[in-house]
Design a protein around this motif. Structure first.
Motif, PDB file in Angstrom:
ATOM      1  N   LYS A 152       0.827  -1.209   0.000  1.00 18.02           N
ATOM      2  CA  LYS A 152       0.000   0.000   0.000  1.00 18.02           C
ATOM      3  C   LYS A 152       0.862   1.261   0.000  1.00 18.02           C
ATOM      4  O   LYS A 152       0.531   2.248  -0.658  1.00 18.02           O
ATOM      5  N   ALA A 153       1.975   1.233   0.716  1.00 21.36           N
ATOM      6  CA  ALA A 153       2.877   2.387   0.722  1.00 21.36           C
ATOM      7  C   ALA A 153       3.433   2.630  -0.680  1.00 21.36           C
ATOM      8  O   ALA A 153       3.561   3.770  -1.123  1.00 21.36           O
ATOM      9  N   THR A 154       3.718   1.547  -1.396  1.00 23.49           N
ATOM     10  CA  THR A 154       4.248   1.658  -2.751  1.00 23.49           C
ATOM     11  C   THR A 154       3.174   2.107  -3.737  1.00 23.49           C
ATOM     12  O   THR A 154       3.405   2.965  -4.581  1.00 23.49           O
ATOM     13  N   ASP A 155       1.981   1.537  -3.621  1.00 27.19           N
ATOM     14  CA  ASP A 155       0.911   1.794  -4.595  1.00 27.19           C
ATOM     15  C   ASP A 155       0.060   3.027  -4.287  1.00 27.19           C
ATOM     16  O   ASP A 155      -0.393   3.714  -5.196  1.00 27.19           O
ATOM     17  N   GLU A 156      -0.177   3.281  -3.001  1.00 29.76           N
ATOM     18  CA  GLU A 156      -1.159   4.304  -2.621  1.00 29.76           C
ATOM     19  C   GLU A 156      -0.574   5.508  -1.904  1.00 29.76           C
ATOM     20  O   GLU A 156      -1.251   6.511  -1.739  1.00 29.76           O
ATOM     21  N   GLY A 157       0.652   5.383  -1.424  1.00 29.04           N
ATOM     22  CA  GLY A 157       1.264   6.516  -0.724  1.00 29.04           C
ATOM     23  C   GLY A 157       1.575   6.194   0.722  1.00 29.04           C
ATOM     24  O   GLY A 157       1.411   5.057   1.174  1.00 29.04           O
ATOM     25  N   PRO A 158       2.030   7.193   1.455  1.00 34.67           N
ATOM     26  CA  PRO A 158       2.465   6.999   2.841  1.00 34.67           C
ATOM     27  C   PRO A 158       1.402   6.322   3.709  1.00 34.67           C
ATOM     28  O   PRO A 158       0.214   6.599   3.585  1.00 34.67           O
ATOM     29  N   GLN A 159       1.878   5.439   4.585  1.00 35.93           N
ATOM     30  CA  GLN A 159       1.017   4.721   5.520  1.00 35.93           C
ATOM     31  C   GLN A 159       1.459   5.084   6.940  1.00 35.93           C
ATOM     32  O   GLN A 159       2.637   4.985   7.273  1.00 35.93           O
ATOM     33  N   ILE A 160       0.502   5.484   7.746  1.00 41.79           N
ATOM     34  CA  ILE A 160       0.794   5.927   9.115  1.00 41.79           C
ATOM     35  C   ILE A 160       0.608   4.767  10.080  1.00 41.79           C
ATOM     36  O   ILE A 160      -0.386   4.043  10.007  1.00 41.79           O
ATOM     37  N   ILE A 161       1.564   4.606  10.987  1.00 45.12           N
ATOM     38  CA  ILE A 161       1.472   3.585  12.029  1.00 45.12           C
ATOM     39  C   ILE A 161       1.251   4.300  13.357  1.00 45.12           C
ATOM     40  O   ILE A 161       1.959   5.249  13.685  1.00 45.12           O
ATOM     41  N   SER A 162       0.249   3.830  14.108  1.00 47.79           N
ATOM     42  CA  SER A 162      -0.051   4.461  15.392  1.00 47.79           C
ATOM     43  C   SER A 162       0.214   3.494  16.534  1.00 47.79           C
ATOM     44  O   SER A 162       0.103   2.279  16.387  1.00 47.79           O
ATOM     45  N   VAL A 163       0.582   4.064  17.655  1.00 49.96           N
ATOM     46  CA  VAL A 163       0.786   3.307  18.892  1.00 49.96           C
ATOM     47  C   VAL A 163      -0.137   3.921  19.932  1.00 49.96           C
ATOM     48  O   VAL A 163      -0.067   5.132  20.193  1.00 49.96           O
ATOM     49  N   ARG A 164      -1.041   3.099  20.470  1.00 48.98           N
ATOM     50  CA  ARG A 164      -2.051   3.557  21.436  1.00 48.98           C
ATOM     51  C   ARG A 164      -2.857   4.735  20.882  1.00 48.98           C
ATOM     52  O   ARG A 164      -3.116   5.704  21.575  1.00 48.98           O
ATOM     53  N   GLY A 165      -3.171   4.667  19.585  1.00 44.80           N
ATOM     54  CA  GLY A 165      -3.990   5.680  18.945  1.00 44.80           C
ATOM     55  C   GLY A 165      -3.267   6.950  18.527  1.00 44.80           C
ATOM     56  O   GLY A 165      -3.848   7.836  17.925  1.00 44.80           O
ATOM     57  N   LYS A 166      -1.973   7.048  18.824  1.00 51.06           N
ATOM     58  CA  LYS A 166      -1.202   8.240  18.487  1.00 51.06           C
ATOM     59  C   LYS A 166      -0.320   7.957  17.273  1.00 51.06           C
ATOM     60  O   LYS A 166       0.476   7.012  17.300  1.00 51.06           O
ATOM     61  N   PRO A 167      -0.434   8.739  16.186  1.00 52.78           N
ATOM     62  CA  PRO A 167       0.442   8.544  15.023  1.00 52.78           C
ATOM     63  C   PRO A 167       1.901   8.611  15.453  1.00 52.78           C
ATOM     64  O   PRO A 167       2.313   9.554  16.138  1.00 52.78           O
ATOM     65  N   THR A 168       2.671   7.579  15.076  1.00 52.07           N
ATOM     66  CA  THR A 168       4.038   7.457  15.562  1.00 52.07           C
ATOM     67  C   THR A 168       5.075   7.352  14.460  1.00 52.07           C
ATOM     68  O   THR A 168       6.181   7.844  14.601  1.00 52.07           O
ATOM     69  N   ALA A 169       4.723   6.687  13.357  1.00 50.81           N
ATOM     70  CA  ALA A 169       5.689   6.469  12.278  1.00 50.81           C
ATOM     71  C   ALA A 169       4.959   6.469  10.943  1.00 50.81           C
ATOM     72  O   ALA A 169       3.743   6.325  10.883  1.00 50.81           O
ATOM     73  N   VAL A 170       5.746   6.630   9.879  1.00 47.08           N
ATOM     74  CA  VAL A 170       5.200   6.614   8.527  1.00 47.08           C
ATOM     75  C   VAL A 170       6.030   5.672   7.682  1.00 47.08           C
ATOM     76  O   VAL A 170       7.261   5.705   7.735  1.00 47.08           O
ATOM     77  N   VAL A 171       5.358   4.826   6.898  1.00 48.30           N
ATOM     78  CA  VAL A 171       6.037   3.950   5.951  1.00 48.30           C
ATOM     79  C   VAL A 171       5.874   4.572   4.564  1.00 48.30           C
ATOM     80  O   VAL A 171       4.763   4.871   4.139  1.00 48.30           O
ATOM     81  N   LEU A 172       7.011   4.796   3.892  1.00 48.58           N
ATOM     82  CA  LEU A 172       7.020   5.404   2.564  1.00 48.58           C
ATOM     83  C   LEU A 172       7.622   4.452   1.549  1.00 48.58           C
ATOM     84  O   LEU A 172       8.458   3.623   1.893  1.00 48.58           O
ATOM     85  N   SER A 173       7.249   4.623   0.298  1.00 46.43           N
ATOM     86  CA  SER A 173       7.929   3.895  -0.772  1.00 46.43           C
ATOM     87  C   SER A 173       9.324   4.494  -0.919  1.00 46.43           C
ATOM     88  O   SER A 173       9.579   5.631  -0.520  1.00 46.43           O
ATOM     89  N   VAL A 174      10.228   3.745  -1.515  1.00 50.35           N
ATOM     90  CA  VAL A 174      11.584   4.239  -1.747  1.00 50.35           C
ATOM     91  C   VAL A 174      11.535   5.469  -2.653  1.00 50.35           C
ATOM     92  O   VAL A 174      12.256   6.448  -2.422  1.00 50.35           O
ATOM     93  N   ASP A 175      10.701   5.437  -3.672  1.00 50.69           N
ATOM     94  CA  ASP A 175      10.598   6.585  -4.581  1.00 50.69           C
ATOM     95  C   ASP A 175      10.191   7.849  -3.831  1.00 50.69           C
ATOM     96  O   ASP A 175      10.757   8.924  -4.055  1.00 50.69           O
ATOM     97  N   GLU A 176       9.216   7.740  -2.955  1.00 52.16           N
ATOM     98  CA  GLU A 176       8.748   8.892  -2.189  1.00 52.16           C
ATOM     99  C   GLU A 176       9.839   9.374  -1.232  1.00 52.16           C
ATOM    100  O   GLU A 176      10.080  10.574  -1.096  1.00 52.16           O
ATOM    101  N   TYR A 177      10.523   8.447  -0.589  1.00 50.68           N
ATOM    102  CA  TYR A 177      11.612   8.802   0.325  1.00 50.68           C
ATOM    103  C   TYR A 177      12.712   9.559  -0.421  1.00 50.68           C
ATOM    104  O   TYR A 177      13.188  10.600   0.035  1.00 50.68           O
ATOM    105  N   GLU A 178      13.117   9.043  -1.580  1.00 52.75           N
ATOM    106  CA  GLU A 178      14.173   9.695  -2.357  1.00 52.75           C
ATOM    107  C   GLU A 178      13.732  11.075  -2.832  1.00 52.75           C
ATOM    108  O   GLU A 178      14.516  12.015  -2.847  1.00 52.75           O
TER     109      GLU A 178
END
Length: 83
Positions: free
Chosen positions: A20-46
């Motif tokens: 999904k990060a590769t096809d649709e864009g950044p994906q947010i990961i939350s811990v205890r309901g609080k956004p904590t990290a983002v997974v990006l495609s390599v292309d988006e990161y670069e």
């Protein structure tokens, strides 16, 4: 469109998260309901981390490029300092 994943779901469905990060864009990961990290495609990161201009071009385009700098070292003797 970003999707938010709870940490446990992200761990259990890592392959889907990465796809999904590769096809649709950044994906947010939350811990205890609080956004904590983002997974990006390599292309988006670069794209985000690539400098906008090369350093040499930056200096060539500087409005200060014609300013002369006095880079001679002072020949004055060191001053005594009482400690």
């Amino acid at each position: 469109m970003s999707m938010q994943w709870q940490i446990q779901e992200a761990k259990n469905r890592l392959s889907q998260l990465v796809k999904k990060a590769t096809d649709e864009g950044p994906q947010i990961i939350s811990v205890r309901g609080k956004p904590t990290a983002v997974v990006l495609s390599v292309d988006e990161y670069e794209r985000l981390t690539k400098p906008k201009t090369r350093l040499t071009d930056f200096f060539k385009e500087s409005p200060l490029q014609d300013v002369e700098l006095d880079i001679e070292r002072s020949t004055d003797h060191a001053r005594e300092v009482e400690l």
